[in-house]
Design an enzyme around this catalytic site. Structure first.
Site, short mmCIF file in Angstrom:
data_model
loop_
_atom_site.label_atom_id
_atom_site.label_comp_id
_atom_site.label_asym_id
_atom_site.label_seq_id
_atom_site.Cartn_x
_atom_site.Cartn_y
_atom_site.Cartn_z
N ASP A 27 5.78 23.41 -80.59
CA ASP A 27 6.87 22.43 -80.54
C ASP A 27 6.63 21.43 -79.40
OD1 ASP A 27 9.21 21.22 -81.28
OD2 ASP A 27 10.51 22.66 -80.27
N ASN A 75 11.29 21.19 -92.14
CA ASN A 75 10.60 19.97 -91.70
C ASN A 75 10.58 18.85 -92.76
OD1 ASN A 75 8.17 21.70 -89.60
ND2 ASN A 75 10.11 20.74 -89.04
C1 FPP Z 1 6.83 20.33 -83.77
O1 FPP Z 1 6.93 19.28 -82.83
C2 FPP Z 1 5.62 20.17 -84.57
C3 FPP Z 1 5.59 20.07 -85.93
C4 FPP Z 1 6.78 20.14 -86.77
C5 FPP Z 1 4.31 19.85 -86.64
C6 FPP Z 1 3.15 20.65 -86.12
C7 FPP Z 1 1.95 20.11 -86.74
C8 FPP Z 1 0.74 20.01 -86.14
C9 FPP Z 1 0.45 20.53 -84.80
C10 FPP Z 1 -0.37 19.33 -86.82
C11 FPP Z 1 -0.75 19.78 -88.20
C12 FPP Z 1 -1.19 21.18 -88.31
C13 FPP Z 1 -2.39 21.62 -88.67
C14 FPP Z 1 -2.52 23.07 -88.99
C15 FPP Z 1 -3.62 20.81 -88.71
P1 FPP Z 1 8.13 18.25 -82.98
O2 FPP Z 1 7.65 17.11 -83.81
O3 FPP Z 1 9.35 18.94 -83.51
O4 FPP Z 1 8.32 17.80 -81.50
P2 FPP Z 1 9.69 17.31 -80.82
O5 FPP Z 1 10.61 18.53 -80.78
O6 FPP Z 1 9.25 16.91 -79.46
O7 FPP Z 1 10.22 16.20 -81.63
#
Ligand code: FPP
Length: 238
Positions: A27, A75
């Site tokens: 996250d 998501n």
């Molecule tokens: C959470 O951060 C992250 C996600 C919902 C996506 C995670 C995806 C990746 C790391 C890349 C793709 C994966 C692979 C396996 C190649 P957030 O966007 O919720 O962060 P925030 O809380 O700061 O908004």
């Protein structure tokens, strides 16, 4: 007395009791990007790079199973653009996996309902799963995953069975045949599980850190491993 507390020496990693299965909630990508005046997507790109590095690090430490939470059933509520960016990163990774050198590879399993992902993604996922069968350490990637739907799916698979044991439920989850998660690491400062491995985490230690996922370092993972090792796990006993 402890006024001048001695700086405690870090226990060498070789002396730690390591978890068999680590779950990771990546996250903080969006906030990481925002802090730098970049689009959220940049956070996910850096996040995907970190995912590969940390995955390799867990392999170096010979962790038996690592599960990364890449995309949850919730998501989909994000903008179309952000969802398709994350899916593109995922498909890129699948291509990269197929070109990767064997020493870095793990047996891959995707957790979640893949039926709504693009046909290309599904095809590559099947290929990666098939080709990775010969590897020993396990990498799970949770994509379009939600623990409640996973549990519901298990109940559906077990429908009609006269009596159901806990083992039957474990055996009907996406993680069938794998040890329960021992340690969950969540970056980004939030202190919740967000529908991740709810059944499997019954006895897990949970390590929260404020570090944003793209900033995560090997030292942070080692801190989580030290935290895990320092806990005496009694599974409800004394
Ligand atoms: C959470 O951060 C992250 C996600 C919902 C996506 C995670 C995806 C990746 C790391 C890349 C793709 C994966 C692979 C396996 C190649 P957030 O966007 O919720 O962060 P925030 O809380 O700061 O908004």
């Amino acid at each position: 007395m402890g006024l001048f507390k001695k700086k405690s020496k870090k226990i060498p990693l070789e002396e730690l009791v390591l978890p068999r299965h680590i779950g990771i909630v990546m996250d903080g990508n969006g906030r990481w990007a925002k802090k730098r005046g970049l689009p959220r997507m940049a956070g996910h790109s850096f996040g995907a790079e970190k995912f590969k590095k940390i995955n390799e690090y867990c392999l170096d430490r010979n962790i038996e199973v690592v599960t990364f939470y890449a995309f949850s059933t919730e998501n989909w509520k994000r903008s179309k653009e952000e969802v398709s960016n994350i899916m593109d990163l995922f498909v890129d990774y699948l291509h990269q996996w197929l070109d990767m050198d064997d020493s870095k590879n793990m047996k891959v399993r995707f957790l979640g309902d893949r039926s709504v992902l693009s046909p290309k993604a599904q095809e590559l996922m099947a290929e990666v799963e098939k080709k990775s069968q010969r590897f020993k350490n396990q990498l799970n990637i949770a994509i379009n995953y939600g623990a409640r739907s996973e549990i519901l799916r298990a109940f559906e698979l077990l429908k009609g069975k006269e009596s159901i044991t806990e083992q039957d439920i474990s055996d009907s989850l996406y993680t069938y045949g794998q040890p329960d998660v021992d340690l969950i690491i969540r970056t980004g400062g939030e202190k919740r599980l967000s529908n991740f491995l709810l059944w499997q985490a019954a006895y897990a230690e949970i390590y929260f850190t404020d570090v944003l996922w793209p900033d995560i370092s090997f030292d942070d993972i080692d801190d989580a491993l030290r935290f895990y090792s320092s806990r005496q796990r009694r599974f409800g006993g004394v």
